[in-house]
Design a protein around this motif. Structure first.
Motif, PDB file in Angstrom:
ATOM      1  N   GLY A  18      28.937   0.395   0.637  1.00  8.81           N
ATOM      2  CA  GLY A  18      27.688  -0.123   1.197  1.00  8.81           C
ATOM      3  C   GLY A  18      26.945   0.951   1.973  1.00  8.81           C
ATOM      4  N   SER A  19      27.697   1.765   2.684  1.00  7.04           N
ATOM      5  CA  SER A  19      27.080   2.883   3.394  1.00  7.04           C
ATOM      6  C   SER A  19      26.479   3.868   2.403  1.00  7.04           C
ATOM      7  N   ALA A  20      27.236   4.169   1.368  1.00  3.21           N
ATOM      8  CA  ALA A  20      26.780   5.149   0.375  1.00  3.21           C
ATOM      9  C   ALA A  20      25.569   4.635  -0.401  1.00  3.21           C
ATOM     10  N   ILE A  21      25.649   3.389  -0.850  1.00  5.10           N
ATOM     11  CA  ILE A  21      24.588   2.831  -1.688  1.00  5.10           C
ATOM     12  C   ILE A  21      23.463   2.344  -0.789  1.00  5.10           C
ATOM     13  N   GLY A  22      22.433   3.137  -0.713  1.00  5.19           N
ATOM     14  CA  GLY A  22      21.279   2.769   0.114  1.00  5.19           C
ATOM     15  C   GLY A  22      20.025   3.225  -0.590  1.00  5.19           C
ATOM     16  N   LEU A  23      18.959   3.382   0.186  1.00  3.81           N
ATOM     17  CA  LEU A  23      17.697   3.794  -0.424  1.00  3.81           C
ATOM     18  C   LEU A  23      17.837   5.077  -1.234  1.00  3.81           C
ATOM     19  N   GLY A  24      18.625   6.018  -0.711  1.00  2.29           N
ATOM     20  CA  GLY A  24      18.796   7.295  -1.395  1.00  2.29           C
ATOM     21  C   GLY A  24      19.419   7.127  -2.773  1.00  2.29           C
ATOM     22  N   THR A  25      20.330   6.186  -2.878  1.00  2.00           N
ATOM     23  CA  THR A  25      21.050   6.012  -4.136  1.00  2.00           C
ATOM     24  C   THR A  25      20.311   5.095  -5.105  1.00  2.00           C
ATOM     25  N   LEU A  97      18.899   9.709  14.564  1.00  2.00           N
ATOM     26  CA  LEU A  97      17.579  10.035  14.029  1.00  2.00           C
ATOM     27  C   LEU A  97      17.388   9.457  12.626  1.00  2.00           C
ATOM     28  N   LEU A  98      18.443   9.545  11.826  1.00  2.00           N
ATOM     29  CA  LEU A  98      18.337   9.015  10.467  1.00  2.00           C
ATOM     30  C   LEU A  98      18.048   7.515  10.482  1.00  2.00           C
ATOM     31  N   LEU A  99      18.786   6.803  11.314  1.00  2.00           N
ATOM     32  CA  LEU A  99      18.558   5.354  11.364  1.00  2.00           C
ATOM     33  C   LEU A  99      17.182   5.032  11.949  1.00  2.00           C
ATOM     34  N   PHE A 101      14.339   6.368  11.296  1.00  2.00           N
ATOM     35  CA  PHE A 101      13.289   6.197  10.266  1.00  2.00           C
ATOM     36  C   PHE A 101      13.752   5.373   9.067  1.00  2.00           C
ATOM     37  N   TYR A 102      15.068   5.357   8.842  1.00  2.00           N
ATOM     38  CA  TYR A 102      15.617   4.483   7.789  1.00  2.00           C
ATOM     39  C   TYR A 102      15.248   3.033   8.106  1.00  2.00           C
ATOM     40  N   SER A 103      15.299   2.683   9.396  1.00  2.00           N
ATOM     41  CA  SER A 103      14.999   1.312   9.789  1.00  2.00           C
ATOM     42  C   SER A 103      13.505   0.998   9.653  1.00  2.00           C
ATOM     43  N   PHE A 222      25.767  14.772  -1.749  1.00  2.00           N
ATOM     44  CA  PHE A 222      26.206  14.615  -0.358  1.00  2.00           C
ATOM     45  C   PHE A 222      25.478  13.455   0.316  1.00  2.00           C
ATOM     46  N   PHE A 223      24.179  13.383   0.079  1.00  2.00           N
ATOM     47  CA  PHE A 223      23.391  12.315   0.700  1.00  2.00           C
ATOM     48  C   PHE A 223      23.843  10.944   0.210  1.00  2.00           C
ATOM     49  N   SER A 224      24.069  10.855  -1.087  1.00  2.00           N
ATOM     50  CA  SER A 224      24.465   9.576  -1.679  1.00  2.00           C
ATOM     51  C   SER A 224      25.795   9.076  -1.146  1.00  2.00           C
ATOM     52  N   LEU A 225      26.674   9.990  -0.742  1.00  2.00           N
ATOM     53  CA  LEU A 225      27.964   9.533  -0.235  1.00  2.00           C
ATOM     54  C   LEU A 225      27.993   9.454   1.293  1.00  2.00           C
ATOM     55  N   GLY A 228      28.705  14.152   6.036  1.00  2.00           N
ATOM     56  CA  GLY A 228      28.179  15.127   6.988  1.00  2.00           C
ATOM     57  C   GLY A 228      27.906  14.606   8.377  1.00  2.00           C
ATOM     58  N   VAL A 229      27.970  13.283   8.588  1.00  2.00           N
ATOM     59  CA  VAL A 229      27.691  12.773   9.928  1.00  2.00           C
ATOM     60  C   VAL A 229      28.889  12.014  10.523  1.00  2.00           C
ATOM     61  N   SER A 230      30.037  12.145   9.888  1.00  2.00           N
ATOM     62  CA  SER A 230      31.274  11.483  10.353  1.00  2.00           C
ATOM     63  C   SER A 230      31.276   9.964  10.184  1.00  2.00           C
ATOM     64  N   PHE A 319      24.366  -0.388   8.906  1.00  2.00           N
ATOM     65  CA  PHE A 319      25.562  -0.744   9.699  1.00  2.00           C
ATOM     66  C   PHE A 319      26.361   0.514  10.031  1.00  2.00           C
ATOM     67  N   SER A 320      26.587   1.331   9.007  1.00  2.00           N
ATOM     68  CA  SER A 320      27.456   2.496   9.220  1.00  2.00           C
ATOM     69  C   SER A 320      26.811   3.501  10.158  1.00  2.00           C
ATOM     70  N   LEU A 321      25.499   3.613  10.085  1.00  2.00           N
ATOM     71  CA  LEU A 321      24.803   4.569  10.957  1.00  2.00           C
ATOM     72  C   LEU A 321      24.850   4.130  12.415  1.00  2.00           C
ATOM     73  N   LEU A 384      20.431  18.929   9.753  1.00  2.00           N
ATOM     74  CA  LEU A 384      21.612  18.349  10.392  1.00  2.00           C
ATOM     75  C   LEU A 384      22.682  17.890   9.397  1.00  2.00           C
ATOM     76  N   LEU A 385      22.263  17.262   8.288  1.00  2.00           N
ATOM     77  CA  LEU A 385      23.273  16.786   7.330  1.00  2.00           C
ATOM     78  C   LEU A 385      24.057  17.924   6.677  1.00  2.00           C
ATOM     79  N   PRO A 386      23.382  18.944   6.126  1.00  2.00           N
ATOM     80  CA  PRO A 386      24.167  20.036   5.532  1.00  2.00           C
ATOM     81  C   PRO A 386      25.011  20.782   6.573  1.00  2.00           C
TER      82      PRO A 386
HETATM   83  N1  TRP Z   1      23.847   7.194   1.516  1.00  2.00           N
HETATM   84  C1  TRP Z   1      22.648   6.574   1.992  1.00  2.00           C
HETATM   85  C2  TRP Z   1      21.722   6.302   0.834  1.00  2.00           C
HETATM   86  O1  TRP Z   1      21.971   6.661  -0.271  1.00  2.00           O
HETATM   87  C3  TRP Z   1      21.880   7.394   2.963  1.00  2.00           C
HETATM   88  C4  TRP Z   1      22.682   8.176   3.925  1.00  2.00           C
HETATM   89  C5  TRP Z   1      22.747   9.494   4.020  1.00  2.00           C
HETATM   90  C6  TRP Z   1      23.513   7.682   4.910  1.00  2.00           C
HETATM   91  N2  TRP Z   1      23.587   9.871   5.013  1.00  2.00           N
HETATM   92  C7  TRP Z   1      24.068   8.777   5.569  1.00  2.00           C
HETATM   93  C8  TRP Z   1      23.842   6.413   5.255  1.00  2.00           C
HETATM   94  C9  TRP Z   1      24.978   8.607   6.555  1.00  2.00           C
HETATM   95  C10 TRP Z   1      24.750   6.238   6.252  1.00  2.00           C
HETATM   96  C11 TRP Z   1      25.316   7.330   6.891  1.00  2.00           C
HETATM   97  O2  TRP Z   1      20.693   5.730   1.052  1.00  2.00           O
END
Ligand code: TRP
Length: 445
Positions: A18-25, A97-99, A101-103, A222-225, A228-230, A319-321, A384-386
């Motif tokens: 659920g964390s991995a599968i988001g807008l990015g994926t 920061l990610l959450l 703008f994600y929100s 990396f983004f899809s999974l 990088g942010v623990s 949730f994960s963020l 920050l992610l890389p």
């Molecule tokens: N994986 C999420 C997506 O595909 C976005 C994302 C990137 C993410 N890094 C994250 C989500 C860290 C939670 C935690 O949309």
């Protein structure tokens, strides 16, 4: 009080997926694939996901489960001397920061979802979907309330804890997401002229593949999974000792790939069947998709389902963020969870306000040449992610004891020494090297 934990392995896998599968994926990936060589991009992406991506995912899992601590203490426990816990702090800041703008996008989805009940999203009065999007996002009140509503939904789940909150929500939302995608995919593929859309994103186009394609695919992997942010350190810290980490990681990876392909097969055939173009960037789900559904029989119903699915995908990532920030703050003192979750969640909402206003009051205000929303996105996604991914990989590879690594990686699984040796090679040399290359490309490319 006892530290919370997952109730089942499947609960953990669904929450991590659920964390991995988001807008990015579900949204960005199929779109980028279409531009970058279609099926060939997917092939490269899947290979990278299963090698470099999976090895880093396993590194986060190993660190989290062996320490049973969140982002800060996990690093301290392994390396008490030095400033290694800064890796966790980078992750917390990046997630914050990610959450933020994600929100905001979560808020747009929330508004569209609510409006989908009325039907005037798929058929706006003047027929102009883009104008409707602009009108909605430039009304600070409507969009501000939707943004807040999205954050409150996230907080309400996270404050219930790991098992009763995140796991429970994921166990309902993820299968629902799968079923809805299945319905939409079948509807989309059975439209006249659907095949062009399938070709758009699956047909290998060798001429579109360049060196850049690999970097794109790697960054996206990396983004899809959610690496990088623990986040994956945090989630696995709530896992019991005997669950196989390698098979959990494979499950997460496979689910992400499966959903990404289903997303592509649901979105593009419908767009082509109605002679529209998928080149609208991130706006596509708010402009082209409603227009497509507007032409379909029972379009409002399908559009409602589509927005529900987007909402689930975005929420489970949110949730994960939030959890990655809450875990280190409460450190197992579950009685603090409710209060902390509300405080952090509302601060994130406040931080998101300028991003939200980037589309109305602040649309002319630039930071480093970008609107606020894009500037924060740039800082997080490209820096920050890389950086976090690189540091985590090096930390696990060089700071943890080999014996502990091997024991944690293989416990409860059928994998043997050979798997461990390959994994070690990956996180020691190949993964860090790949991240450095992407890093330079993102910043200087
Ligand atoms: N994986 C999420 C997506 O595909 C976005 C994302 C990137 C993410 N890094 C994250 C989500 C860290 C939670 C935690 O949309």
């Amino acid at each position: 009080m006892q530290r919370d934990s997952w109730g089942s392995r499947i609960g953990f896998v669904l929450a991590a997926a659920g964390s991995a599968i988001g807008l990015g994926t579900v949204w960005r990936l199929p779109y980028v694939a279409g531009e970058q060589g279609g099926g060939l991009f997917f092939f490269i992406f899947i290979i990278l996901l299963m090698t470099v991506g999976t090895s880093l995912l396993l590194a986060e899992f190993v660190l989290g489960r062996s320490t049973k601590e969140g982002a800060i203490e996990a690093y301290r426990k392994i390396a008490p001397k030095g400033q290694w816990h800064l890796i966790g702090i980078i992750g917390m800041v990046a997630s914050f920061l990610l959450l933020s703008f994600y929100s905001v996008v979560g808020g747009w989805i929330t508004t569209y979802f609510v409006r989908s009940f009325s039907g005037n999203v798929t058929n706006p009065p003047d027929g102009d979907h883009f104008a409707l999007f602009t009108q909605i996002t430039s009304n600070p009140w409507e969009i501000g309330i939707a943004h807040l509503a999205f954050m409150v939904m996230t907080i309400l789940v996270v404050q219930m804890g790991i098992k009763k909150g995140i796991e429970k929500a994921s166990v309902y939302m993820m299968p629902a997401l799968f079923v809805i995608f299945l319905i939409l995919m079948i509807r989309s593929l059975t439209l006249d002229g659907a095949s062009e859309g399938v070709l758009y994103f699956l047909q290998p186009d060798f001429s579109a593949v360049t060196g850049e394609t690999f970097l794109f695919a790697l960054g996206q992997a990396f983004f899809s999974l959610s690496l990088g942010v623990s986040v994956m350190v945090t989630y696995s810290s709530y896992l019991d000792r005997n669950t196989s980490l390698p098979s959990s990681a494979w499950s997460v990876v496979l689910l992400s790939v499966l959903i990404a392909i289903m997303a592509g097969l649901a979105i593009f055939p419908a767009i082509y069947a109605f002679d529209m173009q998928p080149d609208q960037g991130p706006m596509l789900i708010f402009t082209v998709i409603p227009a497509v559904f507007g032409q379909l029989a029972f379009g409002e119903v399908f559009f409602f389902l589509f927005m529900l699915l987007m909402l689930f995908a975005t929420l489970t990532s949110a949730f994960s963020l939030l959890e990655i920030i809450v875990t280190p703050l409460i450190r197992g003192r579950e009685h603090l969870r409710k209060r902390m979750t509300w405080i952090v969640g509302l601060l994130i909402f406040a931080m998101g306000i300028p991003s939200n206003l980037s589309y109305s009051l602040l649309s002319e205000t630039y930071f480093f040449g970008m609107i606020f929303f894009d500037a924060v996105d740039y800082l997080v996604s490209n820096i920050l992610l890389p950086l976090g991914a690189l540091l985590i990989s090096l930390f696990v590879a060089y700071k943890m004891k080999k014996r502990d690594l091997k024991d944690e990686l293989l416990r409860g699984s059928n994998f043997r020494q050979g798997f461990y040796s390959i994994w070690l090679l990956m996180i020691r040399f190949i993964t860090p090297l790949c991240i450095i290359v992407v890093f330079f490309y993102l910043i200087f490319g």
